[in-house]
Design a protein around this motif. Structure first.
Motif, short mmCIF file in Angstrom:
data_model
loop_
_atom_site.label_atom_id
_atom_site.label_comp_id
_atom_site.label_asym_id
_atom_site.label_seq_id
_atom_site.Cartn_x
_atom_site.Cartn_y
_atom_site.Cartn_z
N TYR A 1 3.58 -6.74 -11.27
CA TYR A 1 2.48 -6.40 -10.36
C TYR A 1 1.18 -6.18 -11.12
O TYR A 1 1.16 -5.77 -12.28
N GLY A 2 0.10 -6.47 -10.42
CA GLY A 2 -1.22 -5.99 -10.79
C GLY A 2 -1.69 -5.12 -9.64
O GLY A 2 -1.27 -5.31 -8.49
N GLY A 3 -2.53 -4.17 -9.92
CA GLY A 3 -2.91 -3.27 -8.84
C GLY A 3 -4.21 -2.54 -9.10
O GLY A 3 -4.85 -2.69 -10.15
N ILE A 4 -4.59 -1.77 -8.12
CA ILE A 4 -5.77 -0.92 -8.19
C ILE A 4 -5.45 0.35 -7.41
O ILE A 4 -4.60 0.34 -6.50
N VAL A 5 -6.11 1.44 -7.75
CA VAL A 5 -5.78 2.72 -7.16
C VAL A 5 -7.06 3.47 -6.80
O VAL A 5 -8.09 3.29 -7.45
N ARG A 6 -6.99 4.26 -5.78
CA ARG A 6 -8.09 5.17 -5.45
C ARG A 6 -7.51 6.50 -5.00
O ARG A 6 -6.38 6.57 -4.50
N ARG A 7 -8.28 7.55 -5.19
CA ARG A 7 -7.85 8.86 -4.72
C ARG A 7 -7.99 8.91 -3.21
O ARG A 7 -9.01 8.51 -2.66
N SER B 1 0.85 -1.18 0.00
CA SER B 1 0.00 0.00 0.00
C SER B 1 0.89 1.24 0.00
O SER B 1 1.70 1.42 0.91
N LEU B 2 0.76 2.07 -1.05
CA LEU B 2 1.62 3.24 -1.19
C LEU B 2 0.79 4.48 -1.44
O LEU B 2 -0.17 4.45 -2.22
N LEU B 3 1.15 5.57 -0.79
CA LEU B 3 0.55 6.87 -1.03
C LEU B 3 1.50 7.70 -1.87
O LEU B 3 2.65 7.90 -1.49
N ALA C 1 -3.07 22.66 -5.30
CA ALA C 1 -3.60 21.41 -4.73
C ALA C 1 -3.25 20.24 -5.65
O ALA C 1 -3.53 20.28 -6.85
N ARG C 2 -2.60 19.24 -5.09
CA ARG C 2 -2.23 18.04 -5.83
C ARG C 2 -2.95 16.83 -5.24
O ARG C 2 -3.01 16.67 -4.03
N PRO C 3 -3.50 15.96 -6.11
CA PRO C 3 -4.16 14.76 -5.58
C PRO C 3 -3.14 13.75 -5.06
O PRO C 3 -2.04 13.62 -5.60
N VAL C 4 -3.50 13.06 -4.01
CA VAL C 4 -2.70 11.96 -3.48
C VAL C 4 -3.49 10.67 -3.70
O VAL C 4 -4.68 10.61 -3.37
N TYR C 5 -2.84 9.68 -4.27
CA TYR C 5 -3.49 8.42 -4.59
C TYR C 5 -2.92 7.31 -3.72
O TYR C 5 -1.74 7.31 -3.40
N ARG C 6 -3.80 6.37 -3.37
CA ARG C 6 -3.34 5.16 -2.69
C ARG C 6 -3.31 4.02 -3.71
O ARG C 6 -4.33 3.66 -4.30
N PHE C 7 -2.11 3.49 -3.91
CA PHE C 7 -1.91 2.39 -4.83
C PHE C 7 -1.80 1.09 -4.03
O PHE C 7 -1.01 1.02 -3.08
N ILE C 8 -2.58 0.10 -4.42
CA ILE C 8 -2.50 -1.24 -3.82
C ILE C 8 -1.89 -2.15 -4.88
O ILE C 8 -2.49 -2.37 -5.94
N LEU C 9 -0.68 -2.65 -4.61
CA LEU C 9 0.04 -3.48 -5.56
C LEU C 9 0.07 -4.93 -5.08
O LEU C 9 0.41 -5.21 -3.93
N PHE C 10 -0.30 -5.83 -5.99
CA PHE C 10 -0.26 -7.28 -5.72
C PHE C 10 0.75 -7.90 -6.69
O PHE C 10 0.81 -7.50 -7.86
N LEU C 11 1.52 -8.86 -6.22
CA LEU C 11 2.25 -9.69 -7.17
C LEU C 11 1.24 -10.40 -8.08
O LEU C 11 0.12 -10.72 -7.64
N LEU C 12 1.60 -10.63 -9.33
CA LEU C 12 0.63 -11.12 -10.31
C LEU C 12 -0.12 -12.38 -9.86
O LEU C 12 -1.34 -12.46 -10.05
N PRO C 13 0.54 -13.40 -9.25
CA PRO C 13 -0.24 -14.56 -8.79
C PRO C 13 -1.30 -14.18 -7.76
O PRO C 13 -2.40 -14.73 -7.77
#
Length: 322
Positions: free
Chosen positions: A166-172, A118-120, A270-282
């Motif tokens: 990686y595969g991942g999903i992101v949200r603001r 989990s990265l911001l 103002a800059r958006p900050v996103y949370r990235f959730i990264l999973f190893l591909l399996p």
């Protein structure tokens, strides 16, 4: 006979739990640098309720035994319905419930796979992950290793993406203010602290106490932003207040300039900050398989229910005969 309450009760409790996790923002892992920022904001939001909710495990609800027991109870109920439907030769219903049981089982296997990262990140920032460096750039998200570009991709909130291994999903997540300074002779450099390297612009990330600081050595000023809105400028050394105001709310990308005494100008963006959730591909594929089986199972059960309802209507007294 399989009971409807065996599905309805755990489903309702799980739905309430999911609503809580969405509305209350679950805690990042304690080793995540964002944990202390999250804790400070949660304490401000919930006040004296924070500690009792923490003792109940509601800030990490998915890790509690009760949450796992609810999923186990729901899986057992689905299995009972699948067996009953199979005995009644209702093959579609049996297949649908079997897929739902498999989806819960696949989700349980995720506990034994590597956890996601989990990265911001705000635009222009990067973080290290598993020997790589993930950077959020103007033209998308890029992955680097020892200075070599591994891959680059665009992204959209709540849609999956793939990047390198990686595969991942992101949200603001939230917004952060970026500051630039100019003096009578042109652009000025800023420092996160008096002994930090100089930069031309700086993102004012709040500390666990909700404050962000920047130093402008040439002007001998210290900037403090509280709760991302309250600006106070102190004179270095004396601590005298030179300027204080409440900044307006800014939309992503919107800028605000302030002309200050001595011919100095501050520009906030103002800059958006996103949370990235990264999973190893399996792991990512395991999550995708779990979701796919759940959606397919619900669709098959829904189709079977509609088919059964249509059959009952056609056999009801007074219905037209073919």
């Amino acid at each position: 006979m399989a009971s409807r309450w065996g599905i309805a009760l755990p489903s309702l409790l799980l739905a309430l739990g999911l609503l809580w996790m969405i509305g209350a923002s679950q805690a990042p892992p304690s080793g995540d640098p964002a944990y202390w920022i999250w804790a400070a904001r949660a304490r401000l939001r919930f006040g004296p309720l924070f500690d009792p909710l923490d003792r109940l495990g509601l800030w990490s609800l998915a890790e509690t035994p009760g949450w796992r027991l609810l999923w186990a109870g729901l899986a057992w109920s689905f299995l009972a319905h699948a067996i009953e439907a199979g005995r009644a030769r209702q093959r579609m219903r049996a297949l649908g419930f079997a897929l739902l049981v498999s989806a819960i089982g696949a989700g349980g296997l995720g506990r034994y796979l590597p956890p996601p990262h989990s990265l911001l990140l705000a635009p222009g920032e990067g973080q290290s992950v598993d020997g790589f460096r993930l950077a959020l750039e103007e033209n998308g998200l890029s992955l680097w290793r020892q200075g070599d570009l591994i891959g680059r991709t665009g992204f959209h909130p709540y849609l999956p993406f793939f990047l390198g291994p990686y595969g991942g999903i992101v949200r603001r997540s939230h917004s952060v203010l970026e500051v630039e300074a100019r003096g009578p002779s042109g652009p000025l450099t800023l420092r996160a602290a008096l002994d930090a390297p100089p930069v031309s612009r700086m993102l004012l990330h709040p500390s666990p106490e909700g404050e962000a600081f920047a130093a402008i050595p040439e002007a001998r000023w210290i900037l403090r932003i509280q709760e991302e809105r309250w600006l106070t400028i102190f004179e270095e050394g004396t601590g005298a207040v030179i300027w204080q105001e409440e900044l307006p709310r800014l939309a992503d990308g919107q800028a605000l300039e302030r002309t200050l005494p001595g011919g100095y100008t501050l520009r906030f963006t103002a800059r958006p900050v996103y949370r990235f959730i990264l999973f190893l591909l399996p792991v990512f594929l395991q999550r995708a398989l779990m979701g796919g089986m759940a959606i397919l199972g619900l669709g098959i059960i829904g189709a079977a229910q509609l088919r059964a309802a249509a059959a009952r209507r056609s056999c009801a007294p007074g219905s037209p005969t073919p």
